[in-house]
Design an enzyme around this catalytic site. Structure first.
Site, PDB file in Angstrom:
ATOM      1  N   ARG A 184      -2.921  -2.727  -9.510  1.00 51.09           N
ATOM      2  CA  ARG A 184      -3.440  -3.981 -10.053  1.00 51.09           C
ATOM      3  C   ARG A 184      -4.891  -4.172  -9.620  1.00 51.09           C
ATOM      4  O   ARG A 184      -5.813  -3.917 -10.354  1.00 51.09           O
ATOM      5  CB  ARG A 184      -2.575  -5.167  -9.617  1.00 51.09           C
ATOM      6  CG  ARG A 184      -2.907  -6.486 -10.344  1.00 51.09           C
ATOM      7  CD  ARG A 184      -1.961  -7.587  -9.917  1.00 51.09           C
ATOM      8  NE  ARG A 184      -2.173  -8.017  -8.549  1.00 51.09           N
ATOM      9  CZ  ARG A 184      -3.020  -8.978  -8.185  1.00 51.09           C
ATOM     10  NH1 ARG A 184      -3.744  -9.606  -9.090  1.00 51.09           N
ATOM     11  NH2 ARG A 184      -3.147  -9.310  -6.913  1.00 51.09           N
ATOM     12  N   LYS A 185      -5.113  -4.597  -8.374  1.00 50.95           N
ATOM     13  CA  LYS A 185      -6.471  -4.796  -7.869  1.00 50.95           C
ATOM     14  C   LYS A 185      -6.763  -3.991  -6.604  1.00 50.95           C
ATOM     15  O   LYS A 185      -7.859  -3.485  -6.415  1.00 50.95           O
ATOM     16  CB  LYS A 185      -6.721  -6.283  -7.581  1.00 50.95           C
ATOM     17  CG  LYS A 185      -6.910  -7.152  -8.815  1.00 50.95           C
ATOM     18  CD  LYS A 185      -7.339  -8.557  -8.408  1.00 50.95           C
ATOM     19  CE  LYS A 185      -7.651  -9.414  -9.630  1.00 50.95           C
ATOM     20  NZ  LYS A 185      -8.099 -10.786  -9.231  1.00 50.95           N
ATOM     21  N   TRP A 203      -0.576   4.286  -2.003  1.00 54.13           N
ATOM     22  CA  TRP A 203      -1.757   4.788  -1.308  1.00 54.13           C
ATOM     23  C   TRP A 203      -1.350   5.642  -0.112  1.00 54.13           C
ATOM     24  O   TRP A 203      -1.859   6.759   0.079  1.00 54.13           O
ATOM     25  CB  TRP A 203      -2.610   3.598  -0.868  1.00 54.13           C
ATOM     26  CG  TRP A 203      -3.975   3.931  -0.362  1.00 54.13           C
ATOM     27  CD1 TRP A 203      -4.675   5.085  -0.533  1.00 54.13           C
ATOM     28  CD2 TRP A 203      -4.822   3.064   0.407  1.00 54.13           C
ATOM     29  NE1 TRP A 203      -5.914   4.991   0.075  1.00 54.13           N
ATOM     30  CE2 TRP A 203      -6.025   3.761   0.656  1.00 54.13           C
ATOM     31  CE3 TRP A 203      -4.681   1.764   0.890  1.00 54.13           C
ATOM     32  CZ2 TRP A 203      -7.075   3.192   1.378  1.00 54.13           C
ATOM     33  CZ3 TRP A 203      -5.732   1.198   1.607  1.00 54.13           C
ATOM     34  CH2 TRP A 203      -6.917   1.913   1.845  1.00 54.13           C
ATOM     35  N   GLY A 252       0.805  -1.212   0.000  1.00 54.73           N
ATOM     36  CA  GLY A 252       0.000   0.000   0.000  1.00 54.73           C
ATOM     37  C   GLY A 252       0.839   1.263   0.000  1.00 54.73           C
ATOM     38  O   GLY A 252       0.364   2.333   0.411  1.00 54.73           O
ATOM     39  N   THR A 253       2.072   1.165  -0.481  1.00 54.27           N
ATOM     40  CA  THR A 253       3.007   2.296  -0.460  1.00 54.27           C
ATOM     41  C   THR A 253       2.471   3.508  -1.218  1.00 54.27           C
ATOM     42  O   THR A 253       2.499   4.640  -0.714  1.00 54.27           O
ATOM     43  CB  THR A 253       4.351   1.868  -1.073  1.00 54.27           C
ATOM     44  OG1 THR A 253       4.802   0.664  -0.440  1.00 54.27           O
ATOM     45  CG2 THR A 253       5.392   2.957  -0.893  1.00 54.27           C
ATOM     46  N   HIS A 297      11.387   1.608   2.065  1.00 54.08           N
ATOM     47  CA  HIS A 297      11.149   0.211   2.437  1.00 54.08           C
ATOM     48  C   HIS A 297      12.196  -0.249   3.451  1.00 54.08           C
ATOM     49  O   HIS A 297      12.192  -1.411   3.863  1.00 54.08           O
ATOM     50  CB  HIS A 297      11.235  -0.701   1.210  1.00 54.08           C
ATOM     51  CG  HIS A 297      10.149  -0.501   0.199  1.00 54.08           C
ATOM     52  ND1 HIS A 297       8.834  -0.290   0.546  1.00 54.08           N
ATOM     53  CD2 HIS A 297      10.184  -0.512  -1.162  1.00 54.08           C
ATOM     54  CE1 HIS A 297       8.106  -0.168  -0.560  1.00 54.08           C
ATOM     55  NE2 HIS A 297       8.885  -0.287  -1.595  1.00 54.08           N
ATOM     56  N   TYR A 349      -3.215  -2.068   6.187  1.00 51.88           N
ATOM     57  CA  TYR A 349      -3.897  -1.915   4.906  1.00 51.88           C
ATOM     58  C   TYR A 349      -5.370  -2.304   5.045  1.00 51.88           C
ATOM     59  O   TYR A 349      -6.266  -1.626   4.529  1.00 51.88           O
ATOM     60  CB  TYR A 349      -3.201  -2.819   3.888  1.00 51.88           C
ATOM     61  CG  TYR A 349      -3.664  -2.678   2.461  1.00 51.88           C
ATOM     62  CD1 TYR A 349      -3.006  -1.821   1.583  1.00 51.88           C
ATOM     63  CD2 TYR A 349      -4.730  -3.429   1.966  1.00 51.88           C
ATOM     64  CE1 TYR A 349      -3.397  -1.704   0.259  1.00 51.88           C
ATOM     65  CE2 TYR A 349      -5.136  -3.318   0.647  1.00 51.88           C
ATOM     66  CZ  TYR A 349      -4.466  -2.459  -0.208  1.00 51.88           C
ATOM     67  OH  TYR A 349      -4.874  -2.362  -1.517  1.00 51.88           O
TER      68      TYR A 349
END
Length: 329
Positions: free
Chosen positions: A290-291, A75, A72-73, A140, A224
């Site tokens: 992606r999703k 976001w 979720g970076t 990260h 998340y």
């Protein structure tokens, strides 16, 4: 040493010597991953981390947004940028930077952007125009490997977004895609051994989790799944933690909901700026979206794989208090 020619051209002699002394495993998208300070990283990442550790000086109002890859970076960067800058960029403005810039361009990575390729950036320029606006950085890098000026600061704020390991693995697998030399099953076994970018995932999570318990005023731990379930509630938590709480007027006028909508997966994915270009080296921007679902792992992992990872999570995270809501989409 197991470093490709293209990689080697970007490495200093000092870094090459360091790599020769480190444990290594076959890499997901580079020839090898190396274990540095307890975590598995690519050669260029290690060089950048060393430079960051040696040169980064935290400001009191700095904000560090930390994640494992594919947790979720993008976001988190969008949400934090919108919250911190809402006085300068009203959320309902048709000129909001998030409409024309990818979140990774607005909140640069320390290891992939600022300290990449042996750079030593002058970061004082980032706040030269407004001393009250905090500098926002993404990373990260595991907590133990952050620069000392961050870890020892009583004012610098760190936000960590954590995603359940099942979805994180599947998202990583799709993100690497054809660049991976491994089958899904082989990659899964490596993940379970901890050999994944910035892994082991359990140590990465626990580093920030334990720090958030010890210093809740400096480290905020979000998941998340919680964000997906109630973005408005956790946006309020985020804003308060960052020293930018929403006013009564903002809440009643729907500012929180507007930020949640602006930064939503669906909205960001639909923007033209996120359908083209490369804000992260070697990856097209459209690959970042992606999703964005919770529970997509059920479509890929066998019952034996789920059982194995569940056992690992219980063993590694069991007595820490860190739990995940297992939601099936």
């Amino acid at each position: 040493m197991g470093v490709t020619r293209a990689e080697e051209e970007q490495l200093t002699e000092e870094c090459k010597q360091l790599l020769s002394s480190l444990p290594k495993e076959r890499g997901w998208r580079t020839s090898h991953l190396y274990q540095y300070q307890g975590f598995w990283c690519q050669p260029a990442e290690i060089q950048a981390i060393v430079s960051f550790q040696n040169h980064f000086q935290a400001y009191d109002n700095d904000i560090i947004l930390a994640t494992m890859p594919k947790s979720g970076t993008t976001w988190l960067k969008a949400l934090a940028f919108a919250v911190v800058n809402r006085d300068h960029f009203p959320v309902d403005s048709d000129k909001h930077p998030l409409l024309t810039s990818n979140p990774h361009d607005l909140v640069p990575f320390l290891e992939y952007k600022l300290y990449a390729n042996n750079q030593i950036p002058d970061l004082s320029k980032l706040s030269a125009d407004d001393q009250d606006r905090p500098r926002l950085f993404g990373t990260h890098i595991p907590f133990p490997s952050l620069a000392n000026s961050v870890k020892k600061s009583n004012s610098c704020r760190v936000v960590y977004l954590c995603r359940n390991p099942f979805d994180t693995f599947i998202s990583s697998w799709h993100f690497i895609g054809s660049m991976s030399p491994f089958t899904l099953e082989e990659a899964f076994e490596m993940c379970c051994r901890g050999v994944i970018g910035f892994g082991p995932f359990w140590d990465h999570m626990l580093g920030y989790w334990k720090e958030s318990l010890a210093r809740p005023e400096n480290v905020l731990f979000l998941t998340y799944e919680d964000l997906k379930e109630d973005a408005v509630f956790h946006l309020k938590r985020l804003a308060k933690f960052l020293g930018r709480p929403f006013s009564f007027e903002e809440e009643t006028s729907g500012v929180v909901e507007k930020i949640a909508k602006l930064c939503s997966f669906e909205n960001l994915k639909g923007l033209e700026v996120n359908k083209k270009g490369k804000s992260i080296k070697n990856f097209e921007n459209d690959k970042l979206f992606r999703k964005g679902e919770v529970g997509d792992w059920v479509n890929y992992l066998s019952s034996l794989m789920v059982e194995k990872m569940s056992t690992i999570m219980e063993e590694k995270l069991g007595d820490s208090g860190l739990k995940f809501k297992v939601v099936i989409s």
